[in-house]
Design a protein around this motif. Sequence first.
Motif, PDB file in Angstrom:
ATOM      1  N   GLU A   1      10.026   0.882  -0.143  1.00  0.00           N
ATOM      2  CA  GLU A   1      10.679   2.014  -0.804  1.00  0.00           C
ATOM      3  C   GLU A   1      10.068   3.336  -0.344  1.00  0.00           C
ATOM      4  O   GLU A   1       8.854   3.453  -0.169  1.00  0.00           O
ATOM      5  CB  GLU A   1      10.531   1.883  -2.325  1.00  0.00           C
ATOM      6  N   VAL A   2      10.921   4.346  -0.154  1.00  0.00           N
ATOM      7  CA  VAL A   2      10.486   5.692   0.221  1.00  0.00           C
ATOM      8  C   VAL A   2      11.022   6.674  -0.817  1.00  0.00           C
ATOM      9  O   VAL A   2      12.219   6.676  -1.121  1.00  0.00           O
ATOM     10  CB  VAL A   2      10.990   6.087   1.624  1.00  0.00           C
ATOM     11  N   ARG A   3      10.129   7.493  -1.377  1.00  0.00           N
ATOM     12  CA  ARG A   3      10.520   8.515  -2.345  1.00  0.00           C
ATOM     13  C   ARG A   3      10.178   9.890  -1.778  1.00  0.00           C
ATOM     14  O   ARG A   3       9.073  10.087  -1.271  1.00  0.00           O
ATOM     15  CB  ARG A   3       9.796   8.299  -3.675  1.00  0.00           C
ATOM     16  N   VAL A   4      11.118  10.835  -1.875  1.00  0.00           N
ATOM     17  CA  VAL A   4      10.948  12.145  -1.252  1.00  0.00           C
ATOM     18  C   VAL A   4      11.210  13.250  -2.270  1.00  0.00           C
ATOM     19  O   VAL A   4      12.175  13.187  -3.035  1.00  0.00           O
ATOM     20  CB  VAL A   4      11.901  12.317  -0.044  1.00  0.00           C
ATOM     21  N   ASP A   5      10.337  14.253  -2.278  1.00  0.00           N
ATOM     22  CA  ASP A   5      10.522  15.468  -3.074  1.00  0.00           C
ATOM     23  C   ASP A   5      10.592  16.629  -2.087  1.00  0.00           C
ATOM     24  O   ASP A   5       9.570  17.196  -1.697  1.00  0.00           O
ATOM     25  CB  ASP A   5       9.361  15.638  -4.056  1.00  0.00           C
TER      26      ASP A   5
ATOM     27  N   PHE B   1       0.863  -1.177   0.000  1.00  0.00           N
ATOM     28  CA  PHE B   1       0.000   0.000   0.000  1.00  0.00           C
ATOM     29  C   PHE B   1       0.897   1.224   0.000  1.00  0.00           C
ATOM     30  O   PHE B   1       1.915   1.268   0.701  1.00  0.00           O
ATOM     31  CB  PHE B   1      -0.893  -0.001   1.244  1.00  0.00           C
ATOM     32  N   LEU B   2       0.542   2.230  -0.791  1.00  0.00           N
ATOM     33  CA  LEU B   2       1.362   3.432  -0.914  1.00  0.00           C
ATOM     34  C   LEU B   2       0.786   4.550  -0.052  1.00  0.00           C
ATOM     35  O   LEU B   2      -0.390   4.908  -0.165  1.00  0.00           O
ATOM     36  CB  LEU B   2       1.417   3.878  -2.374  1.00  0.00           C
ATOM     37  N   VAL B   3       1.618   5.102   0.823  1.00  0.00           N
ATOM     38  CA  VAL B   3       1.249   6.206   1.705  1.00  0.00           C
ATOM     39  C   VAL B   3       1.859   7.490   1.159  1.00  0.00           C
ATOM     40  O   VAL B   3       3.055   7.534   0.850  1.00  0.00           O
ATOM     41  CB  VAL B   3       1.768   5.953   3.133  1.00  0.00           C
ATOM     42  N   VAL B   4       1.049   8.534   1.022  1.00  0.00           N
ATOM     43  CA  VAL B   4       1.528   9.814   0.500  1.00  0.00           C
ATOM     44  C   VAL B   4       1.374  10.877   1.582  1.00  0.00           C
ATOM     45  O   VAL B   4       0.310  11.014   2.188  1.00  0.00           O
ATOM     46  CB  VAL B   4       0.748  10.233  -0.762  1.00  0.00           C
TER      47      VAL B   4
ATOM     48  N   GLU C   1       6.155   3.164   0.742  1.00  0.00           N
ATOM     49  CA  GLU C   1       5.510   1.888   0.457  1.00  0.00           C
ATOM     50  C   GLU C   1       5.469   1.052   1.736  1.00  0.00           C
ATOM     51  O   GLU C   1       6.492   0.864   2.392  1.00  0.00           O
ATOM     52  CB  GLU C   1       6.311   1.168  -0.630  1.00  0.00           C
ATOM     53  N   ILE C   2       4.283   0.586   2.103  1.00  0.00           N
ATOM     54  CA  ILE C   2       4.143  -0.323   3.240  1.00  0.00           C
ATOM     55  C   ILE C   2       3.780  -1.700   2.699  1.00  0.00           C
ATOM     56  O   ILE C   2       2.740  -1.878   2.054  1.00  0.00           O
ATOM     57  CB  ILE C   2       3.072   0.168   4.228  1.00  0.00           C
ATOM     58  N   ARG C   3       4.650  -2.668   2.951  1.00  0.00           N
ATOM     59  CA  ARG C   3       4.450  -4.024   2.445  1.00  0.00           C
ATOM     60  C   ARG C   3       3.719  -4.854   3.497  1.00  0.00           C
ATOM     61  O   ARG C   3       3.972  -4.738   4.690  1.00  0.00           O
ATOM     62  CB  ARG C   3       5.783  -4.652   2.070  1.00  0.00           C
TER      63      ARG C   3
END
Length: 308
Positions: free
Chosen positions: A193-197, A168-171, A206-208
């Motif tokens: 995975e964590v993506r940062v802007d 599940f993707l957390v924003v 991303e929570i697996r």
Amino acid sequence: MTGFRQESEAGAVPRAENFGDALRTAIHRRDLTLDRIRSRLADRGVDISLATLSYWQQGRSRPERAKSLRALRELETILNLPSNALFDLLDPPKPRGRPLAPSGVTGTRLYGDDSPIRGVLGGSFERFNNGIVPMNLTESCTVDASRSLRLIRTMQVLRAVREDQDHFLVVHGVDEGDVMPTDIRVHSGRLGEVRVDHENGFLAAEIRFGRVLAKNETTIVEYDTVLGESAVPSRVHEHRFRNAVPSVLLRVRFDPAALPTRCHGYFRDSVPAAQKNRRRLLADASNTIHTYFPKCVPGVYGLMWQWK
């Protein structure tokens, strides 16, 4: 100090927990009949039936359409109430028409055409979390003595609407002056995975689940979003949904040394849209405000507060 309720010079705010009770109390205080109120509304160019006024004060229905909302503004004047005294007690709009498909609305519909979050999510922007829908969300926030939002604790019950779902993707987004999360601590699930802007203030994590869900299976994710002290006082917390959600509970607890003067819950159709259905909120004995939304349509659900 709890409650955060203030009285206005325009007239006493009815001490009621819902719109119907507040309207009925205000009418009683003014010693007006529904027929007299209907006549005064007509004098102001708003035609509302006696049955509608009766349903409103009984809590059987609520103003939603443009004409009804205009009538509500006039009612506040006729009943000698402060501006928004009745508006603040309106619940979010009820879903209308056919139920939304599990896929929900697009990322563009929710965030807007030119949202910088598109750069964080890439090709998944329009339909992120497409195979998973939230069934319930409880989110508890902590604001410390420096007036900074320091912790957001989130628990969601999720249901797979497609086969083979494993994450599940957390924003998370921050406003100008706020700080980016310093940590994401996952209690139920595993952080992927964590993506940062940093430039635009967005983070996607991303929570697996730890296993693959079959269609209609459910799982629980629980995580903390930890934030540092902000340069300016925090004033708002929101959660945004692409999908309809059966149940949403948002809470904010304030440090006793830093209590706000006024708090509201609200709804927005999308991130660029204006707030509507603002509702005044009062704190409990633990200096906590909350708002509960049943049967939520896609959109933005939030809490906001003002400092002295």
